[in-house]
Each structure stands twice: as C-alpha cells, then as structure tokens.
Scaffold this active site. Structure first.
Site, PDB file in Angstrom:
ATOM      1  N   GLY A 103     -21.361  29.185  76.714  1.00 49.02           N
ATOM      2  CA  GLY A 103     -22.050  28.183  77.542  1.00 49.02           C
ATOM      3  C   GLY A 103     -22.327  28.775  78.906  1.00 49.02           C
ATOM      4  N   MET A 104     -23.583  29.122  79.151  1.00 50.28           N
ATOM      5  CA  MET A 104     -23.940  29.805  80.393  1.00 50.28           C
ATOM      6  C   MET A 104     -24.762  28.929  81.341  1.00 50.28           C
ATOM      7  SD  MET A 104     -22.623  32.745  80.914  1.00 50.28           S
ATOM      8  CE  MET A 104     -21.070  32.244  80.208  1.00 50.28           C
ATOM      9  N   ALA A 105     -24.499  27.598  81.324  1.00 54.41           N
ATOM     10  CA  ALA A 105     -25.083  26.753  82.379  1.00 54.41           C
ATOM     11  C   ALA A 105     -24.226  26.985  83.631  1.00 54.41           C
ATOM     12  CB  ALA A 105     -25.092  25.297  81.940  1.00 54.41           C
ATOM     13  N   VAL A 106     -24.343  26.117  84.617  1.00 54.00           N
ATOM     14  CA  VAL A 106     -23.723  26.412  85.913  1.00 54.00           C
ATOM     15  C   VAL A 106     -22.197  26.567  85.842  1.00 54.00           C
ATOM     16  CG1 VAL A 106     -23.694  23.958  86.588  1.00 54.00           C
ATOM     17  CG2 VAL A 106     -23.641  25.702  88.343  1.00 54.00           C
TER      18      VAL A 106
ATOM     19  N   ASN B 152     -24.381  32.305  74.835  1.00 50.74           N
ATOM     20  CA  ASN B 152     -25.069  31.033  75.054  1.00 50.74           C
ATOM     21  C   ASN B 152     -26.010  30.788  73.887  1.00 50.74           C
ATOM     22  OD1 ASN B 152     -25.451  28.874  77.204  1.00 50.74           O
ATOM     23  ND2 ASN B 152     -27.578  29.393  76.732  1.00 50.74           N
ATOM     24  N   ARG B 153     -26.128  29.505  73.487  1.00 47.92           N
ATOM     25  CA  ARG B 153     -27.003  29.180  72.351  1.00 47.92           C
ATOM     26  C   ARG B 153     -28.388  29.782  72.552  1.00 47.92           C
ATOM     27  NH1 ARG B 153     -28.742  23.010  71.352  1.00 47.92           N
ATOM     28  NH2 ARG B 153     -29.403  23.369  73.487  1.00 47.92           N
ATOM     29  N   SER B 154     -28.989  29.534  73.720  1.00 48.21           N
ATOM     30  CA  SER B 154     -30.265  30.191  74.042  1.00 48.21           C
ATOM     31  C   SER B 154     -29.870  31.530  74.654  1.00 48.21           C
ATOM     32  CB  SER B 154     -31.060  29.374  75.051  1.00 48.21           C
ATOM     33  OG  SER B 154     -30.980  28.011  74.717  1.00 48.21           O
TER      34      SER B 154
ATOM     35  N   SER C 246     -11.294  21.088  87.186  1.00 49.92           N
ATOM     36  CA  SER C 246     -11.845  20.277  88.266  1.00 49.92           C
ATOM     37  C   SER C 246     -12.329  21.149  89.410  1.00 49.92           C
ATOM     38  CB  SER C 246     -10.792  19.313  88.791  1.00 49.92           C
ATOM     39  OG  SER C 246     -11.318  18.596  89.876  1.00 49.92           O
TER      40      SER C 246
ATOM     41  N   GLY D 171     -15.879  21.208  90.237  1.00 44.37           N
ATOM     42  CA  GLY D 171     -17.329  21.400  90.159  1.00 44.37           C
ATOM     43  C   GLY D 171     -17.705  22.868  90.140  1.00 44.37           C
TER      44      GLY D 171
ATOM     45  N   LYS E  45      -6.904  15.098  83.539  1.00 39.98           N
ATOM     46  CA  LYS E  45      -8.165  15.331  84.257  1.00 39.98           C
ATOM     47  C   LYS E  45      -8.935  14.009  84.406  1.00 39.98           C
ATOM     48  CE  LYS E  45     -11.881  17.498  85.898  1.00 39.98           C
ATOM     49  NZ  LYS E  45     -13.071  16.782  85.580  1.00 39.98           N
TER      50      LYS E  45
ATOM     51  N   HIS F 267      -7.338  12.087  87.126  1.00 36.12           N
ATOM     52  CA  HIS F 267      -7.749  12.725  88.387  1.00 36.12           C
ATOM     53  C   HIS F 267      -9.102  12.158  88.826  1.00 36.12           C
ATOM     54  CE1 HIS F 267     -10.437  15.592  90.353  1.00 36.12           C
ATOM     55  NE2 HIS F 267      -9.387  16.040  91.009  1.00 36.12           N
ATOM     56  N   ASN F 268     -10.046  12.120  87.901  1.00 36.74           N
ATOM     57  CA  ASN F 268     -11.378  11.627  88.250  1.00 36.74           C
ATOM     58  C   ASN F 268     -11.340  10.149  88.615  1.00 36.74           C
ATOM     59  OD1 ASN F 268     -12.029  14.197  87.364  1.00 36.74           O
ATOM     60  ND2 ASN F 268     -13.953  13.552  86.449  1.00 36.74           N
TER      61      ASN F 268
ATOM     62  N   GLU G 229     -10.141   9.887  92.024  1.00 37.95           N
ATOM     63  CA  GLU G 229     -11.257  10.346  92.885  1.00 37.95           C
ATOM     64  C   GLU G 229     -12.223   9.175  93.164  1.00 37.95           C
ATOM     65  OE1 GLU G 229     -13.152  13.944  91.278  1.00 37.95           O
ATOM     66  OE2 GLU G 229     -15.068  12.944  91.596  1.00 37.95           O
TER      67      GLU G 229
HETATM   68  P1  NAP Z   1     -24.156  21.132  80.767  1.00 33.18           P
HETATM   69  O1  NAP Z   1     -25.453  20.855  81.408  1.00 33.18           O
HETATM   70  O2  NAP Z   1     -23.187  20.032  80.565  1.00 33.18           O
HETATM   71  O3  NAP Z   1     -24.422  21.845  79.349  1.00 33.18           O
HETATM   72  C1  NAP Z   1     -25.356  22.895  79.203  1.00 33.18           C
HETATM   73  C2  NAP Z   1     -24.787  23.949  78.279  1.00 33.18           C
HETATM   74  O4  NAP Z   1     -24.486  23.372  76.981  1.00 33.18           O
HETATM   75  C3  NAP Z   1     -25.785  25.063  78.019  1.00 33.18           C
HETATM   76  O5  NAP Z   1     -25.085  26.282  77.927  1.00 33.18           O
HETATM   77  C4  NAP Z   1     -26.382  24.652  76.686  1.00 33.18           C
HETATM   78  O6  NAP Z   1     -26.939  25.718  75.944  1.00 33.18           O
HETATM   79  C5  NAP Z   1     -25.153  24.146  75.987  1.00 33.18           C
HETATM   80  N1  NAP Z   1     -25.460  23.312  74.834  1.00 33.18           N
HETATM   81  C6  NAP Z   1     -26.030  22.102  74.835  1.00 33.18           C
HETATM   82  N2  NAP Z   1     -26.143  21.639  73.574  1.00 33.18           N
HETATM   83  C7  NAP Z   1     -25.652  22.603  72.753  1.00 33.18           C
HETATM   84  C8  NAP Z   1     -25.473  22.712  71.350  1.00 33.18           C
HETATM   85  N3  NAP Z   1     -25.828  21.723  70.526  1.00 33.18           N
HETATM   86  N4  NAP Z   1     -24.929  23.853  70.861  1.00 33.18           N
HETATM   87  C9  NAP Z   1     -24.545  24.844  71.691  1.00 33.18           C
HETATM   88  N5  NAP Z   1     -24.663  24.787  73.029  1.00 33.18           N
HETATM   89  C10 NAP Z   1     -25.211  23.679  73.551  1.00 33.18           C
HETATM   90  O7  NAP Z   1     -23.438  22.340  81.567  1.00 33.18           O
HETATM   91  P2  NAP Z   1     -22.496  22.327  82.844  1.00 33.18           P
HETATM   92  O8  NAP Z   1     -22.969  21.400  83.894  1.00 33.18           O
HETATM   93  O9  NAP Z   1     -22.285  23.754  83.181  1.00 33.18           O
HETATM   94  O10 NAP Z   1     -21.118  21.713  82.304  1.00 33.18           O
HETATM   95  C11 NAP Z   1     -20.401  22.318  81.217  1.00 33.18           C
HETATM   96  C12 NAP Z   1     -19.200  21.436  80.907  1.00 33.18           C
HETATM   97  O11 NAP Z   1     -18.359  21.363  82.065  1.00 33.18           O
HETATM   98  C13 NAP Z   1     -19.548  19.987  80.545  1.00 33.18           C
HETATM   99  O12 NAP Z   1     -18.650  19.518  79.575  1.00 33.18           O
HETATM  100  C14 NAP Z   1     -19.336  19.249  81.844  1.00 33.18           C
HETATM  101  O13 NAP Z   1     -19.033  17.886  81.639  1.00 33.18           O
HETATM  102  C15 NAP Z   1     -18.149  19.989  82.416  1.00 33.18           C
HETATM  103  N6  NAP Z   1     -18.013  19.907  83.859  1.00 33.18           N
HETATM  104  C16 NAP Z   1     -19.087  20.001  84.673  1.00 33.18           C
HETATM  105  C17 NAP Z   1     -18.920  19.936  86.048  1.00 33.18           C
HETATM  106  C18 NAP Z   1     -20.098  20.069  86.972  1.00 33.18           C
HETATM  107  O14 NAP Z   1     -19.887  19.928  88.202  1.00 33.18           O
HETATM  108  N7  NAP Z   1     -21.292  20.348  86.479  1.00 33.18           N
HETATM  109  C19 NAP Z   1     -17.650  19.768  86.589  1.00 33.18           C
HETATM  110  C20 NAP Z   1     -16.560  19.725  85.745  1.00 33.18           C
HETATM  111  C21 NAP Z   1     -16.757  19.787  84.380  1.00 33.18           C
HETATM  112  P3  NAP Z   1     -28.546  25.994  76.038  1.00 33.18           P
HETATM  113  O15 NAP Z   1     -28.726  26.818  77.266  1.00 33.18           O
HETATM  114  O16 NAP Z   1     -28.838  26.753  74.803  1.00 33.18           O
HETATM  115  O17 NAP Z   1     -29.227  24.671  76.102  1.00 33.18           O
END
Ligand code: NAP
Length: 482
Positions: free
Chosen positions: A12-15, A36-38, A131, A133, A185, A188-189, A192
């Site tokens: 998972g290579m989102a943020v 990452n899937r993509s 936790s 972000g 967790k 915690h939220n 918060e």
């Molecule tokens: P996100 O937007 O929640 O998820 C995007 C990621 O999920 C991408 O890598 C995407 O891959 C992948 N994905 C989506 N559907 C998929 C599937 N069916 N199969 C495989 N991969 C899939 O990302 P994020 O904001 O970085 O958060 C990641 C996790 O951390 C989440 O559970 C979120 O709740 C948690 N979290 C987030 C924060 C925050 O501040 N953002 C804080 C604490 C915890 P593609 O690129 O291929 O679409």
C-alpha cells in the site's frame, strides 16, 4: 526467484504506507520491500526517494520472495474489503511462521475475525493501530499492536525502531492479543474527539461570553500550553487560530464552514461503548456535536427558535478565562477516565490483558492526543493497576477538587448565555452521577417493575423483588412470581 533481501515489507503506497516505508528505511539495519496494487505507484515512490533503497515488487509473489524469513509485511491500504483482499493475497504466498500486520484503521472486531482466520494457516496476523497521521507515519507514530506474544518477538524491535520516542522510550507496546491493538486505537480516537470538542467549547465561551478576539484566544491557548493542559491539540489550536485567510485577511477560522466531518472511529467508539454499557458521554457528545454542525437543513429551520437576548455578564474577565481553563481540564480528565473505563470493560469482554499505564505511556508522543498529562495516568495505574475509576485516583481527585467550582460556574454561564457546551455539561453531569450517594435510578427500577415486572433489588435485604403495584403492594420474591 530473486534472493530475499528485505527484513520488512509494506503493501500500500498511498500517503500512510509510503511514509511508513520511508520511516522504516531510514532506520539502521532495515531493508524495505514495497508493493502496491497499481504497481507504477510503488515505482514512483522508489524513484522519488532513492535514499530509501526500496526493493520494488511487481507481484505479490516477488514481494514475498524478496522478504527474509520469517517474512514480515505491514499492510497500509484502505480499511474494509481492500484489507481483506490484500490479506488473502499474502496468505497465498506466505508460509507458517510469517507475520502479516494490518496497520490500517480496522474495526477491532474485523481484526479479531481476520486473526482467527489467518491463524488457521499457521501465519501470524497482527492488527496494529498506528496513530499520528501522515507526519507520524514518516517521523514516528504511536503504535498499538495486538496479535500473539510470539509475533511480537519479531515485530517488537522493528516497530520500536520506527515509533515516536517520549522521554527516551519508544511509543509502542504489545497491547494484547488479536484485536486489542485496534480496540485501543479506536478508544484513542474517541478520546481525541472529546478532547477536540472540549477545546472548541472553551474557544466558543472565550469568544462569545468573555468577548475575546481570535488573536487574544490564540494567546490564551499558547499560555495554557505551558501548564497542566500542555498537549499537541492545545498547541495546534493556537496555530489554527493565528492563521489568516489569504483572500480576506480575516482569521481563517472565520471563513471555514462550521460543519465538522468525521471518518467514523468516534462513532465506532460510542457504538462499542454502548454495547459494553460504558458511559463515554464526553466522546458521545463530541460525535453528536459534529452531527449537529453538519445538518444545514435542521440548523436553518431552527434559527428563529428563541434564546437569551444577551450573553451572561462577566465581572472579571481574567477570572472567567481561568475558570474556563479549569473546566476544560476537569472535563478532559473525565473524557480520559471514561475512555480508560471502556478499555477496562473491553479487556474483560474480549479477554485481553491490557496494561492501562502502558497505554497512557505509548500515547505520550507520536499520536494526536499526546500530552504531558498522560504521565499522570501512567503513574495512577502504576500505583494501582486495578484502579476502577481514573478520576478517583489521588492526583485526578485533587485536580477535580480544585476545578469543581470553576467547572460549575462555566457550565452555568454557558447555559445562561445560550452557548452550547454539551461536552463540558455532560462531563459534569457524569461526574455528579458517578459520585452521588443515591441516584434516581431507584425510581426507574420502580417504573420498570410497574410496567414490565422487571423486578428490583432492595437496599436492606438480599433477593430479587417484584411488587403487585395496583394491588395490595406486597413485596414478593421474583422466584415466587414465576
Ligand atoms: P487509503 O487512501 O486509505 O488507501 C489507498 C491505498 O489502498 C492504495 O495503496 C490503494 O492501491 C490501496 N487499495 C485500495 N483498494 C485496494 C484493493 N482492493 N486491493 C489492494 N489495494 C487496494 O490510504 P492511506 O490514507 O494511506 O491510509 C492507509 C490506511 O491507514 C487506511 O486504513 C487508513 O484508514 C489508515 N490511516 C490513515 C491515516 C491518515 O492520516 N491518512 C491515519 C491513520 C491511519 P491503489 O494505488 O492501487 O489504488
């Protein structure tokens, strides 16, 4: 098959995932595989951060092959179905003894279900609350892992290397088995939410009752951050209030639409607490306050409803500001006391051995509710690990004893002024409820027995009783009635 080179992988290579992977790569001794899937996103992350030396995998099989055994992978993808999909793919390519970590924001009951299913394969599954972000993921989050003791032996040193550090200690601990980490967790939220709502109510009262300007309130929060309220949330509140809007020159807070959003962990906390029978009223009021703010049609329909023609008079502005500070501190203590109550009841329900003092310890840095005050909670549970009510511990009892008068004065001023302060007021109501010698619950029990023969207990003798309310009102034992 490529040679296993990485000691940890991230899927998972989102943020969140990319930041966590960069954090891992920056620590001595770690080599990080990413997937990452993509797949182009994983390559883009590796190209943008050559210093990380990422091993980029294009398939789940090559990702598994790149990991040294026991393989350890952290999933950071969208919670829910996507997490299940990735777990299933990893289970296909991993072997018994390997470790799958879900670092996303999973609901703890999903984690319990997933742990039980993955355990069948001999692979370890760890739900870890992370936790802080994006910034926390990159520079050091507070980490709340569940799962088995055995998996923590491998995982603990890796997580300790990337966690935030408070007073020399990494903000990570093995919280408990299966879903314990995600449960904590979630709480915690929830806390918060309550903390943010209480700060917002304090701001509202300073602005609309004390008549302070936004800049003056920012100064008040900066001052408060030097004392017992010192915390990340108080610090950022001052910064948010100081921010000017580039278009209008006004304080930014005055041009932001007053409709608060949420992603659901506050709702989960309250739903779970309702199921456990734990009064988390401060958190519930915070969730409801966001809901009220986000109902434009209802708010438009209510604008003509009457309220006080002016706010309550304040004789001594400085004294009122100090009263608000004390009311905020007392209400915050109640929010934490209620949150820890939920942890105690959750641990009983799900058979977790959660060390409350350790939980407070790992919340001191890296997470949103980080605060000085958490040291006092750790001390309270160190002095008495079986403490039944945090607010009754000596330090907190002393704090609310000092704040009680101010707390009541502030609640009265808010009500007289028609300024909503649901978290302040409900925290005080909870405090008065839990400390009462006798509650009107006796009357409720009478009513329940009247219409539903639900029975009641007596204060003067053992047994369960039911009264023939419309008859001669004799008391008979429940056993006799059935
Ligand atoms: P996100 O937007 O929640 O998820 C995007 C990621 O999920 C991408 O890598 C995407 O891959 C992948 N994905 C989506 N559907 C998929 C599937 N069916 N199969 C495989 N991969 C899939 O990302 P994020 O904001 O970085 O958060 C990641 C996790 O951390 C989440 O559970 C979120 O709740 C948690 N979290 C987030 C924060 C925050 O501040 N953002 C804080 C604490 C915890 P593609 O690129 O291929 O679409």
């Amino acid at each position: 098959m490529s040679e296993a080179q990485a000691n940890i992988g991230v899927v998972g290579m989102a943020v969140m995932g990319s930041n966590l992977a960069r954090n891992l790569a920056s620590r001595e001794g770690n080599t990080v595989a990413i997937f990452n899937r993509s797949t182009e996103k994983a390559h883009a992350v590796a190209e943008a951060h050559p210093e990380a030396g990422f091993i980029v995998a294009d398939t789940m099989q090559s990702f598994a092959d790149s990991l040294a055994k026991p393989r350890t992978a952290i999933i950071m993808v969208k919670a829910g179905g996507p997490t299940d999909a990735v777990i299933n793919q990893l289970v296909e390519v991993f072997e018994p003894g390997d470790i799958i970590v879900d670092g996303g924001n999973a609901l703890f009951t999903d984690t319990i279900r997933r742990e039980a299913a993955v355990r069948e394969t001999g692979i370890h599954f760890v739900g870890a609350g992370i936790s802080g972000g994006e910034e926390g993921a990159l520079n050091g989050p507070s980490i709340m892992p569940g799962g088995t003791e055995e998996s923590y032996k491998t995982l603990g040193p890796i997580l300790s290397s990337i966690a935030a550090v408070a007073e020399g200690e990494p903000c990570v601990t093995h919280v408990g088995t299966d879903g314990a980490g995600h449960f904590v967790k979630m709480i915690h939220n929830g806390i918060e939410y309550a903390d943010m709502q209480l700060i917002a109510e304090a701001y509202d009262l300073l602005r609309n009752v004390a008549g302070l300007s936004v800049e003056e309130i920012a100064d008040v929060f900066t001052e408060w951050n030097k004392g017992e309220l010192e915390s990340y949330l108080i610090e950022i509140t001052a910064e948010v209030l100081r921010q000017k809007d580039a278009d209008t020159g006004k304080p930014l807070v005055d041009v932001i639409l007053d409709a608060a959003g949420s992603k659901g962990t506050g709702v989960w906390t309250v739903q779970t607490a309702l199921g456990l029978g734990v009064p988390v009223s401060g958190i519930a009021e915070a969730v409801f306050a966001r809901a009220v703010s986000s109902k434009p049609a209802q708010r438009a329909a209510a604008t003509d409803l009457p309220g006080p023609s002016s706010v309550a008079a304040i004789e001594d502005k400085a004294a009122f500001i100090e009263d608000v500070r004390q009311a905020l501190y007392a209400s915050k203590i109640i929010a934490y006391s209620q949150g820890f109550d939920a942890i105690i009841e959750g641990a009983k329900e799900y058979n977790w051995d959660i060390k409350k003092g350790e939980v407070a310890r790992i919340w001191r840095a890296g997470c949103i509710i980080r605060a000085q005050f958490l040291n006092r909670i750790t001390e309270a549970y160190a002095a008495d690990p079986d403490l039944v009510l945090l607010v009754a511990a000596p330090y907190f009892k002393d704090a609310v004893t000092k704040a009680e008068g101010a707390w009541r004065r502030v609640a009265i001023k808010a009500i007289e002024s028609g300024i909503p302060s649901p978290a302040f007021s409900s925290s005080l109501a909870y405090y008065d409820g839990v400390r009462a010698d006798r509650l009107p619950a006796a009357l409720v029990q009478g009513q329940r027995d009247f219409f539903g023969a639900h029975t009641y207990k007596r204060i003067d003798k053992e047994g369960t009783f039911h009264t023939q309310w419309s008859g001669d009102r004799t008391e008979i034992t429940a056993e006799d009635t059935h």
